[in-house]
Design an enzyme around this catalytic site. Structure first.
Site, PDB file in Angstrom:
ATOM      1  N   GLY A 107       0.821  -1.201   0.000  1.00  7.96           N
ATOM      2  CA  GLY A 107       0.000   0.000   0.000  1.00  7.96           C
ATOM      3  C   GLY A 107       0.855   1.251   0.000  1.00  7.96           C
ATOM      4  O   GLY A 107       2.051   1.217   0.307  1.00  7.96           O
ATOM      5  N   CYS A 108       0.238   2.378  -0.340  1.00  2.62           N
ATOM      6  CA  CYS A 108       0.997   3.617  -0.497  1.00  2.62           C
ATOM      7  C   CYS A 108       1.527   4.137   0.843  1.00  2.62           C
ATOM      8  O   CYS A 108       2.719   4.433   0.974  1.00  2.62           O
ATOM      9  CB  CYS A 108       0.157   4.670  -1.208  1.00  2.62           C
ATOM     10  SG  CYS A 108      -1.482   4.937  -0.494  1.00  2.62           S
ATOM     11  N   PHE A 109       0.659   4.262   1.857  1.00  8.09           N
ATOM     12  CA  PHE A 109       1.133   4.684   3.177  1.00  8.09           C
ATOM     13  C   PHE A 109       2.144   3.684   3.730  1.00  8.09           C
ATOM     14  O   PHE A 109       3.150   4.065   4.345  1.00  8.09           O
ATOM     15  CB  PHE A 109      -0.039   4.814   4.156  1.00  8.09           C
ATOM     16  CG  PHE A 109      -0.728   6.145   4.152  1.00  8.09           C
ATOM     17  CD1 PHE A 109      -0.020   7.335   4.216  1.00  8.09           C
ATOM     18  CD2 PHE A 109      -2.119   6.218   4.114  1.00  8.09           C
ATOM     19  CE1 PHE A 109      -0.654   8.561   4.236  1.00  8.09           C
ATOM     20  CE2 PHE A 109      -2.776   7.442   4.135  1.00  8.09           C
ATOM     21  CZ  PHE A 109      -2.045   8.611   4.196  1.00  8.09           C
ATOM     22  N   ALA A 110       1.855   2.383   3.535  1.00 11.69           N
ATOM     23  CA  ALA A 110       2.761   1.346   4.045  1.00 11.69           C
ATOM     24  C   ALA A 110       4.145   1.479   3.432  1.00 11.69           C
ATOM     25  O   ALA A 110       5.163   1.286   4.106  1.00 11.69           O
ATOM     26  CB  ALA A 110       2.180  -0.041   3.773  1.00 11.69           C
ATOM     27  N   ALA A 120       5.623   4.327   2.177  1.00 10.02           N
ATOM     28  CA  ALA A 120       6.300   5.529   2.687  1.00 10.02           C
ATOM     29  C   ALA A 120       6.775   5.340   4.121  1.00 10.02           C
ATOM     30  O   ALA A 120       7.897   5.720   4.480  1.00 10.02           O
ATOM     31  CB  ALA A 120       5.368   6.734   2.593  1.00 10.02           C
TER      32      ALA A 120
END
Length: 320
Positions: free
Chosen positions: A129-132, A134
């Site tokens: 995932g994107c937040f994961a 970063a």
């Protein structure tokens, strides 16, 4: 040349995949499957591709492509694969949450900076995932060094494209413009992915990740700040991070102050380290649609097929 297919072709992540794959030197994009747009020009939906491709959305699937990307809504990839069989030689990259957690499946978690050798040997990849992405890239070097011992506090802001193309009360322009809000405080689904990676890398004491996600009034990008206690000095921290990313082609530790225009439209993650008293502050920035989704998916594909890792991904940031 390998043949690639995309399932769920009308969304943001599919649009970015199409843009990358039609310019990838090792790939022929064979089909873009969509149940909502069959027979219509791809560039009619993804209008940044006008003049770039004459592909049409397909209502049919070629089950013999070399690689297929699943750009479906969360929960739909499992259902799709249960109803559709690909050849035994077809590799799969899933961009949903469906296969990210370890369990009774053969998908490898596709964070290249920490799982590269497994990705090279994999047939099925669960794209992070994107937040994961970063946040993991911000804190996993400390875990790898066995130095992530105290609670981590994370505040991160994502652009509107992180919510996908479907409209909701919080994605309309009139709500998002000149606005800022937090959501799913301490409960965001990407926390599970981050925790899973921490358990693999640092098997002993696991810190608590206190994560506040925010919605920004911009289109794309993630700006995340994470801080935790760190007994060493700043130079020691920089050495830990530089060594962790010495073989990374997209993640860089930099001295400059960070802002999203440095990474939007690229597959890069930029990290900046700062020391304040006994705390280490790590700032991490990515493009949520590229390093946080489609760019990382192609990076994983490159590793799976033995291509140059940066192939098709040498993109310039939209700086101006």
């Amino acid at each position: 040349m390998i043949k690639a297919g995309i399932i769920g072709g009308a969304g943001y992540t599919a649009g970015e995949l199409i843009r990358i794959l039609i310019n990838h030197p090792e790939v022929k994009l064979d089909f873009v499957y969509s149940t909502s747009q069959p027979g219509k020009p791809v560039a009619g939906v993804h209008q940044d591709l006008l003049g770039e491709t004459d592909l049409q959305f397909s209502g049919q699937i070629n089950k013999n492509v070399d690689v297929v990307f699943l750009c479906l809504g969360h929960g739909n990839s499992v259902k799709f694969l249960a109803e559709n069989q690909f050849s035994g030689n077809t590799k799969i990259v899933d961009l949903s949450t469906d296969y990210r957690m370890s369990g009774e499946h053969s998908f490898v978690y596709g964070l290249p900076e920490f799982n590269k050798e497994k990705i090279k040997k994999a047939d099925f990849i669960a794209n992070p995932g994107c937040f994961a992405t970063a946040i993991s890239l911000a804190i996993l070097p400390l875990a790898k060094a066995g130095l992530l011992q105290d609670d981590v506090h994370v505040n991160a802001v994502t652009g509107a494209t992180g919510a996908g193309t479907s409209l909701s009360a919080t994605t309309h322009f009139t709500w998002r413009d000149n606005n800022f809000s937090s959501y799913k405080a301490f409960e965001h689904q990407h926390l599970n992915e981050i925790g899973q990676s921490l358990k693999i890398i640092q098997k002993d004491k696991l810190p608590e990740i206190n994560f506040i996600p925010n919605r920004g009034n911009f289109s794309r990008g993630i700006h995340a700040t994470a801080y935790t206690k760190f007994d060493g000095n700043l130079e020691q921290a920089k050495k830990i991070y530089s060594e962790a990313y010495i073989d990374s082609v997209f993640t860089f530790v930099v001295e400059e102050d960070l802002h999203l225009k440095q990474v939007v439209n690229t597959n890069k993650c930029l990290l900046k380290l700062q020391k304040f008293g006994d705390k280490l502050l790590i700032t991490s920035i990515i493009d949520n649609l590229l390093k946080g989704a489609s760019g990382q998916a192609v990076q994983n594909m490159n590793l799976m097929f033995g291509f140059e890792e940066t192939s098709g991904l040498k993109l310039k940031a939209s700086y101006f």
